[in-house]
Design a protein around this motif. Structure first.
Motif, mmCIF file in Angstrom:
data_model
loop_
_atom_site.group_PDB
_atom_site.id
_atom_site.type_symbol
_atom_site.label_atom_id
_atom_site.label_comp_id
_atom_site.label_asym_id
_atom_site.label_seq_id
_atom_site.Cartn_x
_atom_site.Cartn_y
_atom_site.Cartn_z
ATOM 1 N N LEU A 177 9.502 -18.154 -8.794
ATOM 2 C CA LEU A 177 9.949 -16.835 -9.545
ATOM 3 C C LEU A 177 10.496 -16.482 -10.120
ATOM 4 C CD1 LEU A 177 9.452 -14.130 -7.099
ATOM 5 C CD2 LEU A 177 11.698 -14.624 -6.301
ATOM 6 N N SER A 178 10.323 -15.837 -10.998
ATOM 7 C CA SER A 178 10.327 -15.363 -12.043
ATOM 8 C C SER A 178 10.765 -13.955 -12.850
ATOM 9 C CB SER A 178 10.227 -16.058 -14.058
ATOM 10 O OG SER A 178 11.021 -15.677 -14.629
ATOM 11 N N LYS A 179 12.210 -13.105 -13.410
ATOM 12 C CA LYS A 179 11.904 -11.595 -13.507
ATOM 13 C C LYS A 179 11.276 -11.479 -14.788
ATOM 14 C CE LYS A 179 14.771 -9.079 -12.174
ATOM 15 N NZ LYS A 179 16.086 -8.381 -12.357
ATOM 16 N N SER A 180 10.577 -12.856 -15.886
ATOM 17 C CA SER A 180 10.513 -13.199 -17.311
ATOM 18 C C SER A 180 9.040 -14.323 -17.154
ATOM 19 C CB SER A 180 11.878 -13.375 -18.333
ATOM 20 O OG SER A 180 13.058 -13.240 -17.690
ATOM 21 N N LEU A 181 8.127 -13.448 -16.367
ATOM 22 C CA LEU A 181 6.669 -14.251 -16.473
ATOM 23 C C LEU A 181 6.683 -14.037 -18.296
ATOM 24 C CD1 LEU A 181 4.568 -13.193 -13.937
ATOM 25 C CD2 LEU A 181 6.722 -15.554 -14.326
ATOM 26 N N ASP A 220 0.880 -29.206 -7.734
ATOM 27 C CA ASP A 220 1.539 -30.544 -6.958
ATOM 28 C C ASP A 220 3.232 -30.021 -6.916
ATOM 29 O OD1 ASP A 220 2.607 -30.399 -9.678
ATOM 30 O OD2 ASP A 220 1.501 -32.252 -9.946
ATOM 31 N N GLY A 221 3.413 -28.915 -7.874
ATOM 32 C CA GLY A 221 5.060 -28.729 -7.399
ATOM 33 C C GLY A 221 5.837 -29.440 -8.542
ATOM 34 N N PHE A 222 5.102 -30.528 -9.065
ATOM 35 C CA PHE A 222 5.878 -31.279 -10.267
ATOM 36 C C PHE A 222 5.667 -31.005 -11.709
ATOM 37 C CE2 PHE A 222 6.404 -33.618 -5.944
ATOM 38 C CZ PHE A 222 7.418 -33.255 -6.213
ATOM 39 N N SER A 223 4.237 -31.097 -12.066
ATOM 40 C CA SER A 223 3.620 -30.983 -13.046
ATOM 41 C C SER A 223 3.208 -29.496 -13.434
ATOM 42 C CB SER A 223 2.653 -31.832 -13.758
ATOM 43 O OG SER A 223 1.822 -31.970 -12.590
ATOM 44 N N SER A 224 2.456 -28.609 -12.044
ATOM 45 C CA SER A 224 2.625 -27.273 -11.875
ATOM 46 C C SER A 224 3.007 -26.420 -10.765
ATOM 47 C CB SER A 224 0.706 -27.596 -11.344
ATOM 48 O OG SER A 224 0.713 -28.728 -10.132
ATOM 49 N N PHE A 225 2.936 -25.079 -11.185
ATOM 50 C CA PHE A 225 3.099 -24.839 -9.991
ATOM 51 C C PHE A 225 2.647 -22.780 -10.024
ATOM 52 C CE2 PHE A 225 6.835 -26.935 -11.946
ATOM 53 C CZ PHE A 225 7.279 -27.232 -10.647
ATOM 54 N N TYR A 226 2.483 -22.185 -9.013
ATOM 55 C CA TYR A 226 2.196 -21.207 -9.599
ATOM 56 C C TYR A 226 3.292 -20.352 -9.686
ATOM 57 C CZ TYR A 226 -2.238 -22.108 -6.231
ATOM 58 O OH TYR A 226 -3.305 -22.238 -5.937
ATOM 59 N N LEU A 227 2.862 -18.733 -10.290
ATOM 60 C CA LEU A 227 4.284 -18.383 -10.733
ATOM 61 C C LEU A 227 4.007 -16.894 -10.557
ATOM 62 C CD1 LEU A 227 3.979 -18.821 -14.455
ATOM 63 C CD2 LEU A 227 5.953 -19.098 -13.393
ATOM 64 N N MET A 228 5.424 -16.053 -9.480
ATOM 65 C CA MET A 228 5.198 -14.364 -9.210
ATOM 66 C C MET A 228 6.772 -13.984 -10.240
ATOM 67 S SD MET A 228 6.201 -15.306 -5.142
ATOM 68 C CE MET A 228 5.250 -14.835 -4.745
ATOM 69 N N ASP A 229 6.218 -12.957 -10.528
ATOM 70 C CA ASP A 229 7.841 -11.878 -10.796
ATOM 71 C C ASP A 229 8.098 -11.125 -9.426
ATOM 72 O OD1 ASP A 229 5.541 -9.787 -10.073
ATOM 73 O OD2 ASP A 229 5.189 -8.860 -12.123
ATOM 74 N N GLN A 230 9.080 -9.923 -9.699
ATOM 75 C CA GLN A 230 9.530 -9.902 -8.430
ATOM 76 C C GLN A 230 9.227 -8.692 -7.814
ATOM 77 O OE1 GLN A 230 10.746 -9.325 -12.123
ATOM 78 N NE2 GLN A 230 10.771 -7.207 -12.529
ATOM 79 N N GLY A 263 17.683 -16.135 -13.565
ATOM 80 C CA GLY A 263 17.643 -16.120 -12.826
ATOM 81 C C GLY A 263 16.235 -16.742 -12.115
ATOM 82 N N ASP A 264 15.132 -17.464 -12.774
ATOM 83 C CA ASP A 264 14.471 -18.335 -12.149
ATOM 84 C C ASP A 264 14.973 -19.470 -10.493
ATOM 85 O OD1 ASP A 264 13.263 -17.083 -13.983
ATOM 86 O OD2 ASP A 264 12.872 -19.221 -14.946
ATOM 87 N N ILE A 265 13.533 -19.264 -9.846
ATOM 88 C CA ILE A 265 14.054 -20.598 -8.863
ATOM 89 C C ILE A 265 12.663 -20.553 -7.989
ATOM 90 C CG2 ILE A 265 14.341 -20.303 -5.767
ATOM 91 C CD1 ILE A 265 15.268 -17.317 -6.385
ATOM 92 N N ALA A 266 12.620 -22.291 -9.123
ATOM 93 C CA ALA A 266 11.542 -23.300 -8.057
ATOM 94 C C ALA A 266 11.887 -23.091 -6.549
ATOM 95 C CB ALA A 266 11.840 -24.391 -8.860
ATOM 96 N N PHE A 267 10.675 -22.896 -5.646
ATOM 97 C CA PHE A 267 10.157 -23.766 -4.246
ATOM 98 C C PHE A 267 9.304 -24.456 -4.293
ATOM 99 C CE2 PHE A 267 11.473 -19.428 -4.184
ATOM 100 C CZ PHE A 267 12.581 -18.874 -3.149
ATOM 101 N N ARG A 268 9.526 -25.836 -3.595
ATOM 102 C CA ARG A 268 8.461 -26.624 -3.747
ATOM 103 C C ARG A 268 8.615 -27.453 -2.114
ATOM 104 N NH1 ARG A 268 10.731 -30.571 -8.664
ATOM 105 N NH2 ARG A 268 13.015 -30.177 -7.792
ATOM 106 N N VAL A 269 7.624 -28.253 -2.081
ATOM 107 C CA VAL A 269 7.441 -29.163 -0.447
ATOM 108 C C VAL A 269 7.058 -30.434 -1.818
ATOM 109 C CG1 VAL A 269 6.025 -30.030 0.461
ATOM 110 C CG2 VAL A 269 5.868 -27.883 0.236
ATOM 111 N N ILE A 270 8.291 -31.461 -1.191
ATOM 112 C CA ILE A 270 8.206 -32.669 -2.196
ATOM 113 C C ILE A 270 7.899 -33.813 -1.420
ATOM 114 C CG2 ILE A 270 9.566 -31.618 -3.524
ATOM 115 C CD1 ILE A 270 12.568 -32.942 -2.124
ATOM 116 N N GLY A 271 7.808 -32.873 -0.130
ATOM 117 C CA GLY A 271 6.837 -34.826 0.919
ATOM 118 C C GLY A 271 7.335 -34.055 2.031
ATOM 119 N N PRO A 272 6.488 -34.565 3.133
ATOM 120 C CA PRO A 272 6.184 -34.214 4.671
ATOM 121 C C PRO A 272 7.006 -33.578 5.124
ATOM 122 C CG PRO A 272 5.056 -36.835 4.711
ATOM 123 C CD PRO A 272 6.103 -36.124 3.094
#
Length: 445
Positions: A177-181, A220-230, A263-272
């Motif tokens: 999540l970023s305000k500066s995509l 995968d949340g490590f090398s690749s991410f979805y991006l979204m703004d506010q 103010g970027d925030i990364a949300f990840r699932v890293i395991g079960p």
């Protein structure tokens, strides 16, 4: 103004909400939690504080290991306070956390304690359960940047994603999540160290949250991410530049160095059933075994330096392998003795193995796979201050010192080892406990 113990129906809170609140704060902040339920004047006298004069103050730094939160129970009239209850947080790493987090916690606790009081102190399980910690995390992430309720929605979404499977297997995924995509597209000379790609269809996950699992599985949340703004609409993906993984680069990679900014925030699932949320500040909110906690890797580095002198590369390698065991749920004990002479080691070790004539070095990239297997096998792995594995599969003499309390065999062993240097006990649930001679209880990381 009264003490909280004098309020009507307070016994209801002691019967239900008190223990839950204490346990959640203990786990989340990795510290001891002491609540002052008896007269506040005793607390003020003991710590030399004047809470009544500065009633609007939310927290006090008592020492390098103690923080006091001042929780207010508000009355019916605007701004009036019926009672206060100080909460003392005691831990090795407690003052490494930013003061803004304690301000947020204090305000949130005051709000919920007041609601609990207005409900005749019933409903403690509702006011101070998982939703309380979730709200605290969301408020820490949201100030002046994003809408708090939407941040909380994302936290809950990733908790759900962590429990999902795709074609029978758990999967990792991630979102930034970023305000500066525009900076992710290398605009205005900015470079976020990766490739931005637009997707054909926009996904509004707030208004239409029912996105299929395959959508999240592709990232995968490590090398690749979805991006979204506010606006909280997904329109693009971001793939980080791939580079050869090195021990010294592990934390830069894990914390998305040169990718997260401002103010970027990364949300990840890293395991079960495991969620990680990180910001540029270097804090990590991580959920393991259904419990949220806050981690600070820079503090762990400082803590090791203060207890045992290691080169920075060796420190990073130690933290890397300890963290790896945690992430892979490998039960392990790792010991770095301060006095590593064989006679001192033999005082607490009954049996040990030395497989190679030339000791394996933690910072040697060629040894990674072997060292991982050594640390996940039975027994204690003993590491020298030069970063070499001098013994593996070692067995501790548990009769060296009688240990009290409800500790398992592994924790008793680590506590004995910690009397000489630093010992890490990693459990299968992913928790990390650190034992040193300066502590009567382990530091939970």
């Amino acid at each position: 103004m009264k003490n909280i113990c004098e309020l009507k129906h307070f016994a209801n809170f002691k019967a239900s909400g008190l223990s839950l609140l204490t346990e959640n704060l203990h786990t989340f902040l990795n510290c001891k939690v002491l609540m002052q339920l008896t007269p506040v004047k005793n607390f003020e006298k003991y710590f030399g504080l004047d809470i009544h004069t500065n009633i609007n103050r939310n927290c006090y730094k008592i020492s390098e290991k103690k923080i006091a939160l001042i929780i207010k129970i508000f009355g019916k009239e605007h701004g009036s306070i019926d009672a206060v209850v100080p909460i003392v947080l005691f831990g090795e790493n407690i003052t490494s956390i930013e003061n803004s987090l304690f301000e947020i916690l204090s305000n949130l606790l005051s709000k919920r304690m007041t609601e609990c009081k207005n409900n005749s102190f019933y409903g403690g399980l509702r006011f101070f359960g998982d939703d309380f910690i979730r709200e605290a995390i969301s408020k820490c992430l949201a100030p002046k940047q994003y809408d708090f309720s939407r941040i909380m929605f994302l936290v809950e979404l990733f908790e759900k994603l962590a429990s999902m499977t795709f074609e029978g297997d758990y999967f990792t995924t991630g979102l930034i999540l970023s305000k500066s995509l525009y900076e992710y597209g290398e605009k205005n000379g900015k470079d976020r160290k990766g490739k931005l790609r637009k997707i054909n269809k926009h996904y509004d996950i707030v208004r239409k949250p029912s996105i299929e699992k395959r959508f999240w599985y592709l990232i995968d949340g490590f090398s690749s991410f979805y991006l979204m703004d506010q606006t909280f609409v997904i329109k693009q993906t971001f793939t980080r530049n791939e580079k050869k993984s090195k021990l010294t680069d592990y934390f830069d990679s894990y914390f998305l160095d040169n990718t997260l900014m401002g103010g970027d925030i990364a949300f990840r699932v890293i395991g079960p059933n495991e969620v990680s949320i990180i910001t540029k500040k270097g804090y990590e909110f991580i959920k393991i075994e259904s419990k949220w906690r806050i981690r600070n890797f820079s503090w762990l580095n400082t803590y090791l330096e203060s207890n045992i002198k290691l080169d920075i590369e060796i420190t990073r390698a130690v933290i890397y392998y300890v963290t790896l065991c945690s992430q892979r749920h490998c039960s392990s004990i790792i010991w770095i003795p301060k006095n590593e002479t064989e006679s001192e080691i033999d005082k607490v070790i009954s049996a040990k193995n030395k497989i190679w004539k030339d000791d394996l070095n933690l910072v040697d990239e060629m040894n990674k796979s072997i060292i991982q297997r050594i640390m996940s096998s039975d027994g204690v792995t003993i590491i020298s201050k030069e970063g070499k594995i001098i013994y593996c599969g070692a067995i501790v003499k548990l009769d060296v010192k009688k240990e009290g309390g409800l500790m398992g065999t592994g924790e008793n062993a680590a506590k004995i080892l910690g009397q000489n240097g630093v010992a890490f006990k990693i459990s299968q649930d992913g928790n990390i406990k650190i034992f040193t001679n300066s502590l009567t209880d382990p530091t939970i990381y």
